[in-house]
Motif scaffolding. Structure first.
Motif, short mmCIF file in Angstrom:
data_model
loop_
_atom_site.label_atom_id
_atom_site.label_comp_id
_atom_site.label_asym_id
_atom_site.label_seq_id
_atom_site.Cartn_x
_atom_site.Cartn_y
_atom_site.Cartn_z
N THR A 162 58.71 37.45 70.60
CA THR A 162 58.25 37.92 71.90
C THR A 162 59.41 38.03 72.89
OG1 THR A 162 56.07 36.94 71.58
CG2 THR A 162 56.70 37.47 73.84
N GLY A 163 60.22 37.00 72.95
CA GLY A 163 61.36 37.03 73.85
C GLY A 163 62.32 38.16 73.55
N HIS A 164 62.56 38.40 72.27
CA HIS A 164 63.47 39.47 71.89
C HIS A 164 62.87 40.85 72.17
CE1 HIS A 164 65.41 36.14 69.80
NE2 HIS A 164 66.49 36.91 69.68
N LEU A 165 61.56 40.99 71.96
CA LEU A 165 60.92 42.27 72.24
C LEU A 165 60.92 42.58 73.74
CD1 LEU A 165 57.88 42.18 69.78
CD2 LEU A 165 59.87 43.71 69.67
N ILE A 166 60.72 41.55 74.56
CA ILE A 166 60.75 41.76 76.01
C ILE A 166 62.13 42.20 76.45
CG2 ILE A 166 60.56 40.65 78.26
CD1 ILE A 166 58.40 38.87 77.05
N LEU A 167 63.15 41.51 75.96
CA LEU A 167 64.53 41.85 76.33
C LEU A 167 64.87 43.27 75.87
CD1 LEU A 167 67.30 41.04 77.44
CD2 LEU A 167 67.85 40.12 75.19
N THR A 168 64.57 43.57 74.60
CA THR A 168 64.88 44.90 74.07
C THR A 168 64.07 45.98 74.78
OG1 THR A 168 65.26 43.89 71.90
CG2 THR A 168 65.06 46.28 71.97
#
Length: 274
Positions: free
Chosen positions: A27-33
């Motif tokens: 989730t954190g990586h998808l938000i950042l990306t």
């Protein structure tokens, strides 16, 4: 057809597949990306959840033989019935607590501070889990788990409702702290992901169906396919990796990523509000 949008969908699918089953918070990586790619609309949030299904199909393929044995043996084998029962028991707490508190958690906990804190605290829990003595391991295979063991792991999975925690991280590391071997905890985390993520994806698509149209199909298809391919490669790699390595490198990665969250939020590069 918007080729740029399809390229962004492919990138998001790759990120989903590579991070979903590692203890580093997809989730954190998808938000950042997504923020860096300009994919921050409500429909994009649905897309992020929907492409998890592609990653789940990768798990189903990797464990196809084990799942086939469970389904075909449910009528004749107590061991297979116990396995399926354990997966169901582990899945149940996420359903109940997700329906009760999911909306409140989204509204109040999705802040840069919470996300970064979850990354960093989770890292230290991983380091702690990896320091446990070998004598603490009492379950070496998912077939040795009791329904109570499954319930405990299922309750730990609910901790992942806190953004930045990581569903895989919570179930794998939580399972290890509860006495499962690294291999057993990883396997059960994968099995538990099948109903959990497919349920979340179906529920999100149904709830937000008014936001979607047939024109969105190519974007979702590309995301699903790239998530499947990258997740398949990642799951196979992880199963080889854990045979001889610990999760310590992921702990240090989480600390670095937690700092990235704080810095990007402070500078305004990423909008971490959901």
């Amino acid at each position: 057809m918007d080729l740029l949008l399809l390229a962004k969908a492919a990138i998001m699918g790759i990120v989903e597949g590579l991070t979903e089953f590692l203890p580093i918070s997809s989730t954190g990586h998808l938000i950042l990306t997504g923020s860096l790619l300009g994919l921050t609309e409500a429909k994009d949030k649905v897309f992020d959840i929907a492409i998890q299904t592609g990653a789940i199909f990768a798990v189903i393929l990797v464990y196809a033989q084990r799942l086939k044995e469970a389904v075909t043996g449910v009528a004749s084998s107590p061991a297979q019935r116990r396995f399926l029962l354990n997966v169901g028991i582990g899945f149940f707490p996420a359903v109940v607590l997700g329906l009760l508190f999911g909306k409140a958690i989204k509204a109040h906990l999705f802040t840069p501070t919470v996300v970064a804190t979850s990354f960093i605290v989770g890292a230290f829990i991983i380091l702690w889990a990896e320091r446990r003595p070998a004598s603490a391991v009492r379950i070496h295979s998912v077939d040795d788990m009791s329904p109570l063991d499954a319930l405990k792991v299922g309750l730990v999975q609910c901790v992942a409702m806190i953004p930045g925690t990581s569903r895989s991280g919570a179930t794998i590391i939580g399972g290890m702290l509860l006495g499962l071997s690294r291999k057993a905890a990883t396997d059960f985390s994968f099995f538990l992901a099948i109903p959990t993520l497919m349920g979340a994806g179906a529920y999100s698509l149904y709830k937000e169906r008014a936001l979607l149209s047939l024109a969105d199909a190519p974007q979702f298809a590309v995301g699903l396919v790239t998530a499947f391919i990258s997740a398949y490669a990642c799951v196979r790699w992880l199963l080889r990796y854990i045979a001889n390595h610990s999760f310590v490198p992921f702990a240090w990665y989480r600390i670095v990523f937690g700092i990235v969250v704080l810095v990007t939020a402070w500078t305004g590069v990423v909008s971490w509000q959901d």
